[in-house]
Structures are given as structure tokens and as C-alpha cells.
Design a protein around this motif. Structure first.
Motif, mmCIF file in Angstrom:
data_model
loop_
_atom_site.group_PDB
_atom_site.id
_atom_site.type_symbol
_atom_site.label_atom_id
_atom_site.label_comp_id
_atom_site.label_asym_id
_atom_site.label_seq_id
_atom_site.Cartn_x
_atom_site.Cartn_y
_atom_site.Cartn_z
ATOM 1 N N CYS A 7 -7.801 55.337 40.873
ATOM 2 C CA CYS A 7 -6.565 55.377 41.640
ATOM 3 C C CYS A 7 -6.442 54.161 42.559
ATOM 4 C CB CYS A 7 -6.537 56.662 42.469
ATOM 5 S SG CYS A 7 -5.045 56.820 43.462
ATOM 6 N N ASN A 9 -4.574 54.045 45.055
ATOM 7 C CA ASN A 9 -4.340 54.581 46.395
ATOM 8 C C ASN A 9 -5.636 55.018 47.069
ATOM 9 O OD1 ASN A 9 -2.476 55.352 48.444
ATOM 10 N ND2 ASN A 9 -2.719 57.494 47.809
ATOM 11 N N CYS A 10 -6.475 55.819 46.356
ATOM 12 C CA CYS A 10 -7.662 56.397 47.001
ATOM 13 C C CYS A 10 -8.972 56.102 46.268
ATOM 14 C CB CYS A 10 -7.482 57.906 47.177
ATOM 15 S SG CYS A 10 -7.640 58.827 45.640
ATOM 16 N N CYS A 27 -3.745 60.758 39.559
ATOM 17 C CA CYS A 27 -4.920 60.980 40.402
ATOM 18 C C CYS A 27 -5.029 62.458 40.751
ATOM 19 C CB CYS A 27 -4.815 60.138 41.678
ATOM 20 S SG CYS A 27 -6.239 60.349 42.761
ATOM 21 N N GLN A 29 -7.006 63.611 42.911
ATOM 22 C CA GLN A 29 -7.326 63.714 44.337
ATOM 23 C C GLN A 29 -6.064 63.657 45.209
ATOM 24 O OE1 GLN A 29 -10.526 64.005 45.415
ATOM 25 N NE2 GLN A 29 -10.214 63.819 47.612
ATOM 26 N N CYS A 30 -5.266 62.565 45.039
ATOM 27 C CA CYS A 30 -4.112 62.390 45.919
ATOM 28 C C CYS A 30 -2.771 62.618 45.214
ATOM 29 C CB CYS A 30 -4.119 60.996 46.557
ATOM 30 S SG CYS A 30 -3.684 59.661 45.427
HETATM 31 ZN ZN LIG Z 1 -5.659 58.942 44.449
#
Ligand SMILES: [Zn+2]
Length: 173
Positions: A7, A9-10, A27, A29-30
Motif C-alpha cells: 500500500c 498509504n500505509c 489494502c 489495513q486502510c
Molecule cells: Zn493501506
């Protein structure tokens, strides 16, 4: 299609999930969905008399063959300015875009770009000298074309040929 494993982003690993009718990296996660944008290139049709400006490619792919001056558009860059920038880098000519010629989808060969925007440009300064990705830069007439690189160059030249034919048929002998 390009691939992504992590990702943006994260940094978490990505899963493939269906989003909007297509499998996309998502993702877990996010929740960010990673969309791949088309890669955009610009090319230039520059005429002098009834000759066309071409550059000889210094690098692969198609090294040693000739194409119109062209290159990739940077993020946030006006494509017409990108075309003028690439033209200057490859030919040392200051060029001014005057018209849109056409927009081409990716050909059968893999040229690196998904979309090619071709502009007509006029020379406003500088002197012809190869640079950047070009080992040579020169003008060619339709009857004396060198070995061409890329489907897109051939398509642009076909367009140019049709324009020249039209101009000829309008000119009284
Ligand atoms: Zn993410």
C-alpha cells in the motif's frame, strides 16, 4: 497491467478485490484502492518545407531506428508544454505547439505509453542538434524515410502523407 504489492498509504500488503467491475489491489489495513493511471506520452510533427523532423533513438527499445521527437508527460505538466520540452531536449530546437494532430491508443507493440498525443509545432528558435535520447536529428522527405521505430511513428507519417497528397491535389500544376 502494472503490479503493486504494498500500500502506498500505509505499507501494508495488498489484496486483489473486485472494485467497480475490475480486480484491483486493495489494502486490507486502510482500505485504499490502488488505481493505475494510463501512461501518457507526447510527440511532435515538425515540418520544414515538405520534410519531417525525426530523431534517431539512442536507447532501447528500437535503438538506432528513427521516430518523431517524443517523450513522457510528467505528473502535473501541460502536455503541450511537455511536447515542447521533449522537442528541445532531443533536437535543441525551440518549438511552439500550433495544433493537435491526433490522440493514439497503444499500438500492438509495447512502446511504454498507453496514450500518445501528437501535436504539430513550428520552430521558433535554436539550431538542430541531437540531445538526450537522440543520437541524430534530421529532416526527411516522404521518399527518403529511414528505418522507423514504433507503430505510432508510422501512423503519424501516414497522416502526414495524406496531408501532403491533399496539398498537392489543391496546387495547380
Ligand atoms: Zn493501506
Amino acid at each position: 497491467m502494472p503490479e503493486a504489492n504494498f500500500c502506498l498509504n500505509c505499507g501494508h500488503a495488498l489484496d486483489q478485490r473486485e472494485v467497480g467491475g475490475a480486480l484491483r489491489p486493495v489494502c486490507s489495513q486502510c482500505g485504499r484502492v490502488h488505481y493505475f493511471d494510463p501512461k501518457v506520452a507526447v510527440g511532435l510533427l515538425v515540418e520544414q518545407g515538405q520534410r519531417l523532423l525525426l530523431i534517431r533513438r539512442k536507447h532501447d527499445p528500437e535503438r538506432g531506428k528513427w521516430s518523431i521527437p517524443a517523450g513522457f508527460v510528467d505528473a502535473g505538466e501541460d502536455p503541450a508544454r511537455a511536447a515542447e520540452r521533449e522537442g528541445l531536449e532531443e533536437t535543441n530546437l525551440r518549438l511552439a505547439v500550433t495544433a493537435l494532430v491526433d490522440v493514439y491508443a497503444r499500438g500492438s507493440d509495447h512502446e511504454g505509453a498507453d496514450i500518445l498525443i501528437v501535436y504539430r509545432a513550428k520552430i521558433v528558435g535554436g539550431s538542430l542538434q541531437p540531445g538526450d535520447d537522440a543520437s541524430e536529428a534530421a529532416y526527411f522527405s516522404l521518399t527518403g524515410l529511414p528505418e522507423l521505430a514504433f507503430t505510432s511513428t508510422r501512423r503519424v507519417i501516414e497522416r502526414w502523407r495524406a496531408e501532403l497528397d491533399e496539398t498537392d491535389s489543391k496546387t495547380p500544376n
